[in-house]
Design an enzyme around this catalytic site. Structure first.
Site, PDB file in Angstrom:
ATOM      1  CE1 TYR A 172       5.421  -8.022   3.912  1.00 42.09           C
ATOM      2  CE2 TYR A 172       3.909  -9.743   3.203  1.00 42.09           C
ATOM      3  CZ  TYR A 172       4.548  -9.046   4.212  1.00 42.09           C
ATOM      4  OH  TYR A 172       4.302  -9.370   5.521  1.00 42.09           O
ATOM      5  CE1 TYR A 182       0.755  -9.887   0.522  1.00 40.91           C
ATOM      6  CE2 TYR A 182       2.108 -11.181  -0.964  1.00 40.91           C
ATOM      7  CZ  TYR A 182       1.509  -9.990  -0.625  1.00 40.91           C
ATOM      8  OH  TYR A 182       1.662  -8.900  -1.449  1.00 40.91           O
TER       9      TYR A 182
HETATM   10  P1  NAI Z   1      -3.355   0.655  -1.117  1.00 42.43           P
HETATM   11  O1  NAI Z   1      -4.719   0.115  -0.918  1.00 42.43           O
HETATM   12  O2  NAI Z   1      -3.085   2.047  -0.681  1.00 42.43           O
HETATM   13  O3  NAI Z   1      -2.894   0.557  -2.631  1.00 42.43           O
HETATM   14  C1  NAI Z   1      -3.295  -0.414  -3.548  1.00 42.43           C
HETATM   15  C2  NAI Z   1      -3.975   0.314  -4.681  1.00 42.43           C
HETATM   16  O4  NAI Z   1      -4.130  -0.533  -5.805  1.00 42.43           O
HETATM   17  C3  NAI Z   1      -5.374   0.813  -4.322  1.00 42.43           C
HETATM   18  O5  NAI Z   1      -5.429   2.209  -4.504  1.00 42.43           O
HETATM   19  C4  NAI Z   1      -6.260   0.098  -5.339  1.00 42.43           C
HETATM   20  O6  NAI Z   1      -7.347   0.892  -5.719  1.00 42.43           O
HETATM   21  C5  NAI Z   1      -5.289  -0.118  -6.480  1.00 42.43           C
HETATM   22  N1  NAI Z   1      -5.663  -1.132  -7.458  1.00 42.43           N
HETATM   23  C6  NAI Z   1      -6.060  -2.403  -7.241  1.00 42.43           C
HETATM   24  N2  NAI Z   1      -6.314  -3.018  -8.411  1.00 42.43           N
HETATM   25  C7  NAI Z   1      -6.054  -2.115  -9.401  1.00 42.43           C
HETATM   26  C8  NAI Z   1      -6.136  -2.141 -10.827  1.00 42.43           C
HETATM   27  N3  NAI Z   1      -6.543  -3.229 -11.474  1.00 42.43           N
HETATM   28  N4  NAI Z   1      -5.801  -1.029 -11.505  1.00 42.43           N
HETATM   29  C9  NAI Z   1      -5.398   0.079 -10.866  1.00 42.43           C
HETATM   30  N5  NAI Z   1      -5.292   0.174  -9.528  1.00 42.43           N
HETATM   31  C10 NAI Z   1      -5.630  -0.917  -8.798  1.00 42.43           C
HETATM   32  O7  NAI Z   1      -2.389  -0.377  -0.371  1.00 42.43           O
HETATM   33  P2  NAI Z   1      -0.805  -0.474  -0.223  1.00 42.43           P
HETATM   34  O8  NAI Z   1      -0.611  -1.528   0.810  1.00 42.43           O
HETATM   35  O9  NAI Z   1      -0.194   0.837  -0.021  1.00 42.43           O
HETATM   36  O10 NAI Z   1      -0.327  -1.105  -1.596  1.00 42.43           O
HETATM   37  C11 NAI Z   1       0.572  -0.494  -2.490  1.00 42.43           C
HETATM   38  C12 NAI Z   1       1.660  -1.473  -2.889  1.00 42.43           C
HETATM   39  O11 NAI Z   1       2.465  -1.750  -1.749  1.00 42.43           O
HETATM   40  C13 NAI Z   1       1.125  -2.819  -3.389  1.00 42.43           C
HETATM   41  O12 NAI Z   1       1.926  -3.278  -4.451  1.00 42.43           O
HETATM   42  C14 NAI Z   1       1.352  -3.704  -2.167  1.00 42.43           C
HETATM   43  O13 NAI Z   1       1.435  -5.075  -2.497  1.00 42.43           O
HETATM   44  C15 NAI Z   1       2.651  -3.142  -1.664  1.00 42.43           C
HETATM   45  N6  NAI Z   1       3.049  -3.529  -0.306  1.00 42.43           N
HETATM   46  C16 NAI Z   1       2.223  -3.280   0.760  1.00 42.43           C
HETATM   47  C17 NAI Z   1       2.577  -3.670   2.039  1.00 42.43           C
HETATM   48  C18 NAI Z   1       1.672  -3.389   3.211  1.00 42.43           C
HETATM   49  O14 NAI Z   1       1.898  -3.946   4.303  1.00 42.43           O
HETATM   50  N7  NAI Z   1       0.665  -2.556   3.082  1.00 42.43           N
HETATM   51  C19 NAI Z   1       3.864  -4.357   2.304  1.00 42.43           C
HETATM   52  C20 NAI Z   1       4.684  -4.526   1.120  1.00 42.43           C
HETATM   53  C21 NAI Z   1       4.277  -4.136  -0.124  1.00 42.43           C
END
Ligand code: NAI
Length: 286
Positions: A172, A182
């Site tokens: 991000y 953030y």
């Molecule tokens: P999401 O909630 O779908 O995905 C995050 C996942 O990480 C969840 O499934 C959660 O259970 C898992 N997780 C957390 N701690 C964990 C651990 N210790 N071991 C294994 N799994 C773990 O949310 P999202 O937003 O799709 O996130 C996916 C990636 O995208 C992340 O790296 C996030 O920072 C990144 N991202 C998201 C943005 C947004 O606006 N949603 C923007 C830019 C990047």
């Protein structure tokens, strides 16, 4: 032979991980998933009961198949690292072999090798705190779950990755420029992830012919993002100010991941690729 992908960080059908799985499946890849242990039960139950069937539909009308879901907690590398309170926690006690080394070992036993490794996970327990008010513990937890987790996955999956394969993580823009809200060291964690993308591209490229890239994605109302609290504001800001004034679809990030994982991107490694309707290119809001 079709490619095989392991995607860490899917626990529902809203996030980027799910969209990446779909784009890879649409391109013919076999899909393995790593789901955070505390979220495993509800994810598997929902899958089994057909709750995600609508969002499993691929462009050709078929349903995305997930060959196997592995419980995973990417903050622990091996069983010796797991503290007693986690071991005995009832959300963890029902599952086994969920540390990174054990998951890589299980995937090896079940499938032999993989071609694509996706890291779509992050966690910062103090994300709502400004950086200057973040505790050492909170900061290190953000780095452990959001940055080192990628190093660990790469380290343990590299030996079972076929040469020519690719890895992708999600970052991000708060790593490079100020995004108030953030917090908790999450901006620092993303900066580490982007820097590590370059160093790991060198190491994995030279040693294993594996490419390492990261996608800097625009705002999406995922479960993780909603926990931060400012996601609607960020989505609206992007709609108003980005060069492309349209909604950002998770599928667009998924398609970029599929491209980066494919031979079409065979010379791209060490890159941070923006998939954000161009918002990163703006200096001021207009
Ligand atoms: P999401 O909630 O779908 O995905 C995050 C996942 O990480 C969840 O499934 C959660 O259970 C898992 N997780 C957390 N701690 C964990 C651990 N210790 N071991 C294994 N799994 C773990 O949310 P999202 O937003 O799709 O996130 C996916 C990636 O995208 C992340 O790296 C996030 O920072 C990144 N991202 C998201 C943005 C947004 O606006 N949603 C923007 C830019 C990047």
């Amino acid at each position: 032979r079709g490619k095989r992908a392991f995607i860490a960080g899917i626990a529902d059908d809203n996030g980027y991980g799910w969209a990446i799985a779909k784009s890879l499946a649409a391109a013919g890849a076999e899909i393995l998933v790593g789901t955070w242990v505390p979220a495993l039960n509800i994810f598997e139950t929902s899958l089994r009961r057909g709750k995600f069937d609508e969002s499993r539909v691929l462009p050709d009308g078929s349903l995305m198949e997930i060959a196997k879901v592995y419980p995973l907690d990417a903050v622990f590398d091996c069983p010796e690292d797991v503290p007693e309170d986690v071991k005995t926690n009832k959300r963890y006690a029902g599952s086994s072999k969920w540390t990174v080394t054990e998951v890589a070992e299980s995937v090896k036993q079940d499938f032999g090798t993989i071609d694509i490794l996706v890291h779509s996970l992050a966690n910062g327990p103090e994300v709502i705190k400004p950086l200057s008010e973040t505790s050492r513990k909170g900061y290190l937890a953000a780095i452990s779950a959001s940055s080192y987790s990628f190093i660990s996955l790469l380290k343990h999956f590299l030996p079972i990755m076929n040469p020519g394969g690719a890895t992708i993580s999600l970052t991000y823009i708060a790593s490079e420029r100020i995004i108030p809200g953030y917090g908790g060291g999450m901006s620092s964690a993303k900066a580490a992830l982007e820097s590590d993308t370059k160093v790991l591209a060198f190491e994995a490229g030279r040693k294993h012919k594996i490419r390492v890239n990261t996608i800097s994605a625009g705002p999406l109302g995922s479960r993780a993002a909603k926990a931060i609290g400012f996601i609607d504001m960020m989505i609206n800001y992007s709609l108003e100010n980005a060069p492309l004034q349209k909604e950002l679809y998770a599928e667009e990030v998924g398609n970029t991941a599929a491209f980066l994982a494919s031979p079409l991107a065979s010379a791209i490694t060490g890159a941070t690729v923006y998939v954000d309707n161009g918002l990163n290119a703006m200096a001021v809001g207009v």
